[in-house]
Design a protein around this motif. Structure first.
Motif, short mmCIF file in Angstrom:
data_model
loop_
_atom_site.label_atom_id
_atom_site.label_comp_id
_atom_site.label_asym_id
_atom_site.label_seq_id
_atom_site.Cartn_x
_atom_site.Cartn_y
_atom_site.Cartn_z
N ILE A 137 1.00 -1.41 0.02
CA ILE A 137 0.46 -0.17 -0.09
C ILE A 137 1.21 1.26 0.36
N MET A 138 1.19 2.17 -1.28
CA MET A 138 1.07 3.50 -1.44
C MET A 138 0.15 4.20 -0.81
N PRO A 139 0.39 5.04 -0.96
CA PRO A 139 -0.62 6.44 -0.46
C PRO A 139 -0.34 7.28 -2.04
N HIS A 140 -1.53 7.61 -1.82
CA HIS A 140 -1.89 8.36 -3.31
C HIS A 140 -2.33 9.81 -2.79
N TYR A 141 -1.55 10.68 -2.81
CA TYR A 141 -1.79 11.92 -2.32
C TYR A 141 -2.43 13.35 -3.16
N LEU A 142 -4.05 13.77 -3.12
CA LEU A 142 -4.30 13.95 -3.97
C LEU A 142 -5.11 15.79 -3.59
N ILE A 143 -4.25 16.12 -3.48
CA ILE A 143 -3.99 17.71 -3.08
C ILE A 143 -5.18 18.58 -3.70
N ASP A 144 -6.26 19.07 -2.79
CA ASP A 144 -6.38 20.52 -3.52
C ASP A 144 -5.55 21.87 -3.18
N VAL A 166 1.42 11.67 -5.97
CA VAL A 166 0.94 13.16 -5.71
C VAL A 166 0.26 13.60 -6.27
N THR A 167 -1.17 14.02 -6.86
CA THR A 167 -1.96 14.74 -7.63
C THR A 167 -2.14 15.86 -6.60
N ILE A 168 -1.48 17.32 -7.52
CA ILE A 168 -2.33 18.46 -6.87
C ILE A 168 -2.89 18.75 -7.84
N VAL A 169 -3.94 18.84 -7.79
CA VAL A 169 -5.10 19.72 -8.66
C VAL A 169 -5.29 21.13 -7.83
N LYS A 228 -13.61 15.06 -7.13
CA LYS A 228 -13.84 14.27 -7.02
C LYS A 228 -13.80 13.05 -7.97
N GLU A 229 -14.10 13.60 -8.85
CA GLU A 229 -14.04 12.54 -10.98
C GLU A 229 -12.79 11.50 -10.25
N ILE A 230 -11.56 12.07 -9.55
CA ILE A 230 -10.07 11.79 -10.25
C ILE A 230 -10.61 10.25 -8.60
N ILE A 231 -11.30 10.79 -7.10
CA ILE A 231 -11.39 10.00 -6.54
C ILE A 231 -12.18 8.58 -7.03
N ARG A 232 -13.54 8.88 -7.43
CA ARG A 232 -14.52 7.91 -8.18
C ARG A 232 -13.22 6.73 -9.34
N GLY A 233 -12.29 7.54 -9.70
CA GLY A 233 -12.04 7.02 -10.82
C GLY A 233 -10.77 6.04 -10.00
N VAL A 234 -10.44 6.23 -9.30
CA VAL A 234 -9.40 5.12 -8.53
C VAL A 234 -10.17 3.93 -7.70
N ARG A 235 -8.85 3.00 -7.85
CA ARG A 235 -9.69 2.02 -8.10
C ARG A 235 -9.76 1.00 -6.55
N HIS A 236 -8.20 1.31 -5.80
CA HIS A 236 -8.40 1.11 -4.61
C HIS A 236 -8.23 2.60 -3.66
N LYS A 237 -9.45 2.58 -3.43
CA LYS A 237 -9.93 4.38 -2.68
C LYS A 237 -9.48 4.71 -1.17
N ARG A 238 -9.16 3.81 -0.22
CA ARG A 238 -8.61 3.79 0.51
C ARG A 238 -7.33 4.26 0.69
N ASP A 239 -6.27 4.20 -0.98
CA ASP A 239 -5.02 4.44 -0.63
C ASP A 239 -5.36 6.12 -0.41
N VAL A 240 -6.45 6.07 -1.52
CA VAL A 240 -6.13 7.52 -1.27
C VAL A 240 -6.40 8.82 0.13
N ASP A 295 -11.94 21.48 1.95
CA ASP A 295 -13.28 22.16 1.92
C ASP A 295 -14.31 20.94 2.09
N ASN A 296 -15.07 21.39 2.83
CA ASN A 296 -16.06 20.38 3.20
C ASN A 296 -17.33 19.36 2.35
N GLU A 297 -17.06 20.18 0.74
CA GLU A 297 -17.77 19.43 -0.22
C GLU A 297 -17.16 18.06 -0.14
N ILE A 298 -15.65 18.44 -0.61
CA ILE A 298 -14.57 17.21 -1.14
C ILE A 298 -14.43 16.53 0.02
#
Length: 172
Positions: free
Chosen positions: A18-25, A63-66, A96-108, A114-117
Motif C-alpha cells: 500500500i502506497m498512499p496517493h496524495y490528492l491535494i486541493d 502525489v496529484t495536485i489539482v 471528486k472525479e479522480i477519487i471516483r476513478g481510483v480502484r483502491h480508494k482507501r489508499d487515497v 473544503d467540506n464538500e470535497i
C-alpha cells in the motif's frame, strides 16, 4: 521456507503493497501556508514547498495536485508530481472525479479543508486530511533540534553579518 513460488498464484490471499496517493486541493492548501502568501508563482512555489518539507513522505508515494484554472508556464514538468488543471470546471469537481476513478480508494489521502470535497472523499472510502494536519505532519518527521524557522534561507551577506555580530560579542 517457500521454494515453489507457483503456490502463490493459487492462494486466496493477495499481498499488496500500500502506497498512499496524495490528492491535494492546490489553492486550498496554498492559502494556508503563510510563507507563500506573497508568491508571484503560487503553483510552482506550492510544489516546491511540498517537496522541500517532504509533506508526502517517500518519493515513491503518488502525489496529484489539482489547481483551479488553466495550465500556466510557471510550472515545470516534475516526474514526482502529477499536476492537474481544472480548466473550465472547478478543482472540486476534478478531485471528486479522480477519487471516483481510483480502484483502491482507501489508499487515497485527500488534502483539503473544503467540506464538500472531504464529505465526498469519505463517502467514496478515501482518507481525509485537513490542510493544518497535513502541514503539521512535517513536524513529526523533522529531526529533533530543528525548528519551523529553519526553512528560511539566509543570504551569504546575512550570514557574514551574523558572524561579525558574534565576533563582536565574543571579543568583549
Amino acid at each position: 521456507m517457500v521454494t515453489d513460488v507457483s503456490d502463490f498464484s493459487r492462494t486466496q490471499d493477495v499481498v499488496r503493497i500500500i502506497m498512499p496517493h496524495y490528492l491535494i486541493d492546490g489553492f486550498n492548501l496554498f492559502h494556508k501556508i503563510r510563507v507563500l502568501e506573497d508568491s508571484t508563482t503560487p503553483r510552482s512555489d506550492l510544489v516546491q514547498y511540498i517537496r522541500r518539507n517532504k509533506l508526502t513522505g517517500s518519493h515513491n508515494n503518488r502525489v496529484t495536485i489539482v489547481f483551479d484554472g488553466f495550465e500556466t508556464a510557471e510550472l515545470q514538468v516534475d516526474p514526482e508530481y502529477r499536476i492537474v488543471f481544472s480548466e473550465k470546471r472547478t478543482a472540486d469537481d476534478v478531485i471528486k472525479e479522480i477519487i471516483r476513478g481510483v480502484r483502491h480508494k482507501r489508499d487515497v489521502v485527500v488534502v483539503s479543508d473544503d467540506n464538500e470535497i472531504r464529505n465526498a472523499a469519505r463517502e467514496e472510502g478515501a482518507q481525509v486530511r485537513g490542510t493544518q494536519e497535513f502541514l503539521e505532519s512535517k513536524k513529526s518527521r523533522r529531526p529533533k533540534g530543528r525548528h519551523e524557522d529553519d526553512d528560511r534561507k539566509l543570504s551569504p551577506s546575512q550570514m557574514m553579518d551574523i558572524t561579525d555580530e558574534f565576533k563582536k560579542i565574543w571579543d568583549k
